[in-house]
Design a protein around this motif. Structure first.
Motif, PDB file in Angstrom:
ATOM      1  N   LEU A   1       0.825  -1.211   0.000  1.00 23.67           N
ATOM      2  CA  LEU A   1       0.000   0.000   0.000  1.00 23.67           C
ATOM      3  C   LEU A   1       0.858   1.259   0.000  1.00 23.67           C
ATOM      4  CD1 LEU A   1      -2.837  -0.978   2.527  1.00 23.67           C
ATOM      5  CD2 LEU A   1      -3.051  -0.670   0.059  1.00 23.67           C
ATOM      6  N   ALA A   2       1.895   1.275   0.849  1.00 26.36           N
ATOM      7  CA  ALA A   2       2.755   2.462   0.935  1.00 26.36           C
ATOM      8  C   ALA A   2       3.479   2.712  -0.377  1.00 26.36           C
ATOM      9  CB  ALA A   2       3.766   2.287   2.070  1.00 26.36           C
ATOM     10  N   LEU A   3       4.045   1.675  -0.982  1.00 29.80           N
ATOM     11  CA  LEU A   3       4.754   1.841  -2.246  1.00 29.80           C
ATOM     12  C   LEU A   3       3.801   2.268  -3.359  1.00 29.80           C
ATOM     13  CD1 LEU A   3       7.164  -1.245  -2.179  1.00 29.80           C
ATOM     14  CD2 LEU A   3       7.640   1.110  -1.500  1.00 29.80           C
ATOM     15  N   SER A   4       2.574   1.744  -3.335  1.00 30.80           N
ATOM     16  CA  SER A   4       1.590   2.113  -4.355  1.00 30.80           C
ATOM     17  C   SER A   4       1.192   3.580  -4.235  1.00 30.80           C
ATOM     18  CB  SER A   4       0.348   1.208  -4.246  1.00 30.80           C
ATOM     19  OG  SER A   4       0.682  -0.145  -4.475  1.00 30.80           O
ATOM     20  N   VAL A   5       1.082   4.070  -3.003  1.00 25.26           N
ATOM     21  CA  VAL A   5       0.749   5.490  -2.804  1.00 25.26           C
ATOM     22  C   VAL A   5       1.874   6.385  -3.328  1.00 25.26           C
ATOM     23  CG1 VAL A   5       0.381   7.277  -1.055  1.00 25.26           C
ATOM     24  CG2 VAL A   5      -0.823   5.102  -0.889  1.00 25.26           C
ATOM     25  N   PHE A   6       3.129   6.016  -3.066  1.00 20.70           N
ATOM     26  CA  PHE A   6       4.242   6.802  -3.588  1.00 20.70           C
ATOM     27  C   PHE A   6       4.246   6.790  -5.117  1.00 20.70           C
ATOM     28  CE2 PHE A   6       6.116   6.684   0.672  1.00 20.70           C
ATOM     29  CZ  PHE A   6       6.698   7.939   0.731  1.00 20.70           C
ATOM     30  N   ASN A   7       3.953   5.636  -5.701  1.00 20.28           N
ATOM     31  CA  ASN A   7       3.854   5.572  -7.160  1.00 20.28           C
ATOM     32  C   ASN A   7       2.738   6.467  -7.671  1.00 20.28           C
ATOM     33  OD1 ASN A   7       5.906   3.643  -7.182  1.00 20.28           O
ATOM     34  ND2 ASN A   7       4.476   1.934  -7.104  1.00 20.28           N
TER      35      ASN A   7
ATOM     36  N   LYS B   1      11.716   9.448  -4.648  1.00 20.89           N
ATOM     37  CA  LYS B   1      12.332   8.129  -4.734  1.00 20.89           C
ATOM     38  C   LYS B   1      13.099   7.799  -3.451  1.00 20.89           C
ATOM     39  CE  LYS B   1      12.708   7.942  -9.767  1.00 20.89           C
ATOM     40  NZ  LYS B   1      11.679   6.893  -9.886  1.00 20.89           N
ATOM     41  N   ILE B   2      13.769   8.809  -2.874  1.00 23.04           N
ATOM     42  CA  ILE B   2      14.496   8.581  -1.619  1.00 23.04           C
ATOM     43  C   ILE B   2      13.506   8.258  -0.491  1.00 23.04           C
ATOM     44  CG2 ILE B   2      15.914   9.689   0.147  1.00 23.04           C
ATOM     45  CD1 ILE B   2      17.304  11.228  -2.112  1.00 23.04           C
ATOM     46  N   GLU B   3      12.407   9.006  -0.419  1.00 26.15           N
ATOM     47  CA  GLU B   3      11.393   8.734   0.599  1.00 26.15           C
ATOM     48  C   GLU B   3      10.812   7.329   0.422  1.00 26.15           C
ATOM     49  OE1 GLU B   3       8.540  11.820   0.281  1.00 26.15           O
ATOM     50  OE2 GLU B   3       9.702  13.259   1.466  1.00 26.15           O
ATOM     51  N   LYS B   4      10.562   6.962  -0.831  1.00 21.51           N
ATOM     52  CA  LYS B   4      10.026   5.625  -1.107  1.00 21.51           C
ATOM     53  C   LYS B   4      11.021   4.548  -0.674  1.00 21.51           C
ATOM     54  CE  LYS B   4       8.417   2.760  -4.957  1.00 21.51           C
ATOM     55  NZ  LYS B   4       8.163   2.703  -6.413  1.00 21.51           N
ATOM     56  N   LEU B   5      12.311   4.786  -0.923  1.00 20.31           N
ATOM     57  CA  LEU B   5      13.336   3.823  -0.528  1.00 20.31           C
ATOM     58  C   LEU B   5      13.367   3.648   0.989  1.00 20.31           C
ATOM     59  CD1 LEU B   5      15.781   2.020  -1.111  1.00 20.31           C
ATOM     60  CD2 LEU B   5      17.211   4.081  -1.076  1.00 20.31           C
ATOM     61  N   PHE B   6      13.314   4.772   1.730  1.00 19.06           N
ATOM     62  CA  PHE B   6      13.359   4.684   3.188  1.00 19.06           C
ATOM     63  C   PHE B   6      12.102   3.999   3.741  1.00 19.06           C
ATOM     64  CE2 PHE B   6      16.816   7.782   2.992  1.00 19.06           C
ATOM     65  CZ  PHE B   6      17.631   7.337   4.017  1.00 19.06           C
ATOM     66  N   VAL B   7      10.943   4.267   3.140  1.00 17.52           N
ATOM     67  CA  VAL B   7       9.721   3.589   3.573  1.00 17.52           C
ATOM     68  C   VAL B   7       9.838   2.091   3.335  1.00 17.52           C
ATOM     69  CG1 VAL B   7       7.272   3.280   3.030  1.00 17.52           C
ATOM     70  CG2 VAL B   7       8.199   5.574   3.320  1.00 17.52           C
ATOM     71  N   PHE B   8      10.404   1.718   2.196  1.00 16.08           N
ATOM     72  CA  PHE B   8      10.614   0.292   1.884  1.00 16.08           C
ATOM     73  C   PHE B   8      11.527  -0.352   2.919  1.00 16.08           C
ATOM     74  CE2 PHE B   8      13.024  -3.091  -0.217  1.00 16.08           C
ATOM     75  CZ  PHE B   8      11.991  -3.884  -0.706  1.00 16.08           C
ATOM     76  N   ILE B   9      12.634   0.325   3.231  1.00 20.36           N
ATOM     77  CA  ILE B   9      13.595  -0.231   4.200  1.00 20.36           C
ATOM     78  C   ILE B   9      12.951  -0.372   5.578  1.00 20.36           C
ATOM     79  CG2 ILE B   9      15.747   0.242   5.429  1.00 20.36           C
ATOM     80  CD1 ILE B   9      16.786   1.577   2.878  1.00 20.36           C
TER      81      ILE B   9
ATOM     82  N   ASP C   1       7.701  -3.359  -7.606  1.00 15.12           N
ATOM     83  CA  ASP C   1       7.525  -3.283  -6.156  1.00 15.12           C
ATOM     84  C   ASP C   1       7.093  -4.629  -5.590  1.00 15.12           C
ATOM     85  OD1 ASP C   1       8.187  -0.619  -6.232  1.00 15.12           O
ATOM     86  OD2 ASP C   1       6.113   0.064  -6.382  1.00 15.12           O
ATOM     87  N   VAL C   2       6.164  -5.286  -6.277  1.00 16.83           N
ATOM     88  CA  VAL C   2       5.709  -6.610  -5.826  1.00 16.83           C
ATOM     89  C   VAL C   2       6.869  -7.598  -5.861  1.00 16.83           C
ATOM     90  CG1 VAL C   2       4.123  -8.515  -6.286  1.00 16.83           C
ATOM     91  CG2 VAL C   2       3.360  -6.148  -6.621  1.00 16.83           C
ATOM     92  N   PHE C   3       7.658  -7.549  -6.935  1.00 24.19           N
ATOM     93  CA  PHE C   3       8.805  -8.459  -7.064  1.00 24.19           C
ATOM     94  C   PHE C   3       9.825  -8.219  -5.957  1.00 24.19           C
ATOM     95  CE2 PHE C   3      13.105  -9.177  -8.778  1.00 24.19           C
ATOM     96  CZ  PHE C   3      13.028 -10.537  -9.017  1.00 24.19           C
ATOM     97  N   LEU C   4      10.164  -6.954  -5.684  1.00 27.44           N
ATOM     98  CA  LEU C   4      11.133  -6.644  -4.639  1.00 27.44           C
ATOM     99  C   LEU C   4      10.615  -7.050  -3.260  1.00 27.44           C
ATOM    100  CD1 LEU C   4      12.433  -3.143  -5.815  1.00 27.44           C
ATOM    101  CD2 LEU C   4      13.611  -5.342  -5.955  1.00 27.44           C
ATOM    102  N   THR C   5       9.311  -6.893  -3.051  1.00 27.71           N
ATOM    103  CA  THR C   5       8.718  -7.311  -1.778  1.00 27.71           C
ATOM    104  C   THR C   5       8.856  -8.817  -1.585  1.00 27.71           C
ATOM    105  OG1 THR C   5       7.112  -5.485  -1.862  1.00 27.71           O
ATOM    106  CG2 THR C   5       6.597  -7.343  -0.419  1.00 27.71           C
ATOM    107  N   VAL C   6       8.571  -9.584  -2.636  1.00 27.52           N
ATOM    108  CA  VAL C   6       8.696 -11.039  -2.561  1.00 27.52           C
ATOM    109  C   VAL C   6      10.146 -11.442  -2.300  1.00 27.52           C
ATOM    110  CG1 VAL C   6       8.501 -13.181  -3.875  1.00 27.52           C
ATOM    111  CG2 VAL C   6       6.682 -11.467  -4.004  1.00 27.52           C
ATOM    112  N   ILE C   7      11.083 -10.800  -3.008  1.00 28.03           N
ATOM    113  CA  ILE C   7      12.501 -11.105  -2.816  1.00 28.03           C
ATOM    114  C   ILE C   7      12.925 -10.814  -1.372  1.00 28.03           C
ATOM    115  CG2 ILE C   7      14.852 -10.432  -3.452  1.00 28.03           C
ATOM    116  CD1 ILE C   7      13.503 -12.209  -5.491  1.00 28.03           C
TER     117      ILE C   7
END
Length: 408
Positions: free
Chosen positions: A41-47, A270-278, A375-381
Motif C-alpha cells: 500500500l505504501a509503495l503504491s501510494v508513492f507511485n 524516490k528517496i522517501e520511497k526507498l526509506f519507507v521500503f527499508i 515493487d511486488v517483485f522486490l517485496t517477494v525477494i
C-alpha cells in the motif's frame, strides 16, 4: 532407507507443545501478512503521487526545453527554428519569453512570473486541460488575452466578468543616468484577463501566460527569446530526440527533458520511497523473529525425536529441510495473504477512491495509487531473504542436534 518427508514432518510436529508452537506460527503469519500489505500500500501510494505530479507538470511543461547555456536570453535566428522543426518526432515548437514582472489589477499589485508563448502553445500544450474558468486561447479575434494562475487571481481579487478593468503589467527599462520622469523608467502594457488555470500551488501562485508578441513588446526584447518549448509526437523517443537536438544546437544551448526540470522533486520522492521500503521490510524482519523462536523451540522440544527419525531412515538434510520448509510455509503464507490484501486494497482505492484527501481544495478527491510489478517483485525477494535468514539457524541447530544424538 529413504524416509518420506511428509511422514517425517507429521511425526516431527506431534507432541504436547504442538498447539503452542502453532499459535506462535499463526501470529507470525498474521504479522508478516499485515507488514506485507502495508508495504504494498505504501509503495503504491508513492507511485500514485509520482504519477500525479508527472501528470500535473505535464500539463504545464513541454516535452523538451532548449535554453541558453549562459544568460537568460539569446538572439533569435530562424535557422535555430528550422533545425528544431527538421528533427523527426517534433510536433511543435513554441517561442518563449519569460521574466518577472509587476502586475496590477484595480488597487492590488504583486510580482508574477510572466511567460510569453507562441501559437504552438495554444495547439499542443496541456494547459487547456486544467482551465477552471474562462477560455483557453491566448489570442482570439486578434485580441491578446492572459491566462492567470488561480493563486494570482485570489491575490488580485480578479474577476473575469468585469470588462471595465484590465491587467496592467510593468517592467523596468534599461535606463541611463539623468532620467527624472518616473513614467520613463518602466514599460506599461494592458492585457485582458482571459482565463484561470489551476495546476499546482507554485504555478498557480506565480505564473501568468501571455502571447509572445505581448511579452516581447513589454520587455523590449526585439529579436531575443528566453527559450524554445518543444512538443513531441505521441510515442516519440524523447531521450533520443534530446541527443539529436543537443548535437544540432551546440554548446551555446542546453537541452532538457520536461521531467528534468523537476528532477530534484522526483529524486526526493524516490528517496522517501526507498526509506519507507527499508523501514517496512525491517518491521517484517522483526516480525519474522517469531518464526525463529517457534522453530528454535521446536528443535529444543524434538531433540530425542530427531534421533528416532534417524533410526527410521531420515538424513541430516531431511531434518534440516523440515525446518526450512516450516519457516517458508509460515512466511510465504503470510506474505501471500498480505500481497493479495495489499494489491486488492490498492485496486479498490484506484478505482473507487475509498480513502479521501479530506480537503475540498485538494487536486484529487482521493489518494492516488499505482501498483508496479517491480515493487511486488522486490517485496517477494525481501520476504524470501528474511525467511531464509530466520529459518537457517534453527535448521543448522537441528542438524547439530541430529549429529549429537547420533554420536550418543
Amino acid at each position: 532407507m529413504n524416509f518420506p518427508y511428509f511422514i517425517a514432518r507429521k511425526y516431527f510436529l506431534s507432541g504436547k507443545k504442538k498447539n503452542f508452537i502453532n499459535v506462535i506460527s499463526i501470529i507470525s503469519m498474521v504479522v508478516v501478512a499485515i507488514g506485507t500489505m502495508c508495504l504494498i500500500l505504501a509503495l503504491s501510494v508513492f507511485n500514485g503521487l509520482e504519477g500525479l505530479l508527472r501528470s500535473m507538470y505535464g500539463n504545464f511543461d513541454p516535452d523538451i526545453v532548449i535554453q541558453p547555456t549562459s544568460g537568460k536570453s539569446f538572439i533569435y535566428d530562424s535557422a535555430y527554428f528550422d533545425q528544431i522543426q527538421s528533427v523527426d518526432g517534433v510536433m511543435g515548437v513554441s517561442k518563449v519569453i519569460e521574466d518577472n514582472v509587476l502586475v496590477q489589477y484595480k488597487d492590488a499589485q504583486r510580482l508574477v512570473r510572466m511567460k510569453g508563448v507562441g501559437r504552438d502553445f495554444d495547439q499542443f500544450s496541456g494547459i487547456k486541460n486544467v482551465m477552471v474558468s474562462g477560455q483557453f486561447p491566448l489570442v482570439r479575434d486578434s485580441i491578446a488575452y492572459a491566462l492567470i494562475g488561480r493563486g494570482v487571481q485570489y491575490d488580485l481579487s480578479l474577476s473575469l466578468k468585469n470588462d471595465f478593468y484590465t491587467l496592467q503589467m510593468y517592467y523596468p527599462k534599461d535606463i541611463g543616468p539623468g532620467v527624472v520622469n518616473p513614467s520613463r523608467m518602466y514599460n506599461l502594457l494592458n492585457i485582458i484577463p482571459g482565463g484561470i488555470f489551476a495546476i499546482e500551488k507554485y504555478y498557480d501562485d506565480n505564473y501568468v501566460f501571455v502571447p509572445v508578441e505581448f511579452a516581447r513588446e513589454l520587455l523590449d526584447y526585439d529579436n531575443k527569446l528566453s527559450s524554445f518549448d518543444i512538443y513531441l509526437e505521441k510515442g516519440a523517443n524523447s531521450s533520443q530526440i534530446k541527443e539529436v537536438l543537443q548535437s544540432k544546437m551546440g554548446n551555446r544551448f542546453q537541452v532538457k527533458l520536461g521531467e528534468e526540470l523537476h528532477s530534484d522533486l522526483y529524486k526526493v520522492l524516490k528517496i522517501e520511497k526507498l526509506f519507507v521500503f527499508i523501514i517496512l521490510v525491517s518491521i517484517i524482519g522483526i516480525a519474522s523473529i517469531n518464526i525463529f523462536f517457534s522453530l528454535t523451540m521446536l528443535v529444543i522440544e524434538k531433540k530425542k525425536d530427531i534421533s528416532v527419525l534417524f533410526a527410521q531412515g531420515a538424513s541430516t538434510k531431511l531434518i534440516r529441510n523440515i525446518f526450512l520448509y516450516e519457516g517458508c510455509i509460515v512466511a510465504f503464507t503470510g506474505a501471500g495473504v498480505g500481497l493479495l490484501m495489499g494489491v486488492s486494497l490498492s485496486l479498490l482505492q484506484q478505482h473507487y477512491g475509498l480513502v479521501g484527501m479530506g480537503m475540498e481544495s485538494a487536486v484529487m478527491n482521493s489518494y492516488p495509487v499505482k501498483i508496479e510489478l517491480l515493487d511486488v517483485f522486490l517485496t517477494v525477494i525481501a520476504i524470501v531473504i528474511i525467511t531464509i535468514l530466520a529459518s537457517i539457524q534453527p535448521a543448522i541447530k537441528a542438524g547439530k542436534s541430529f549429529s549429537t544424538h547420533t554420536l550418543q
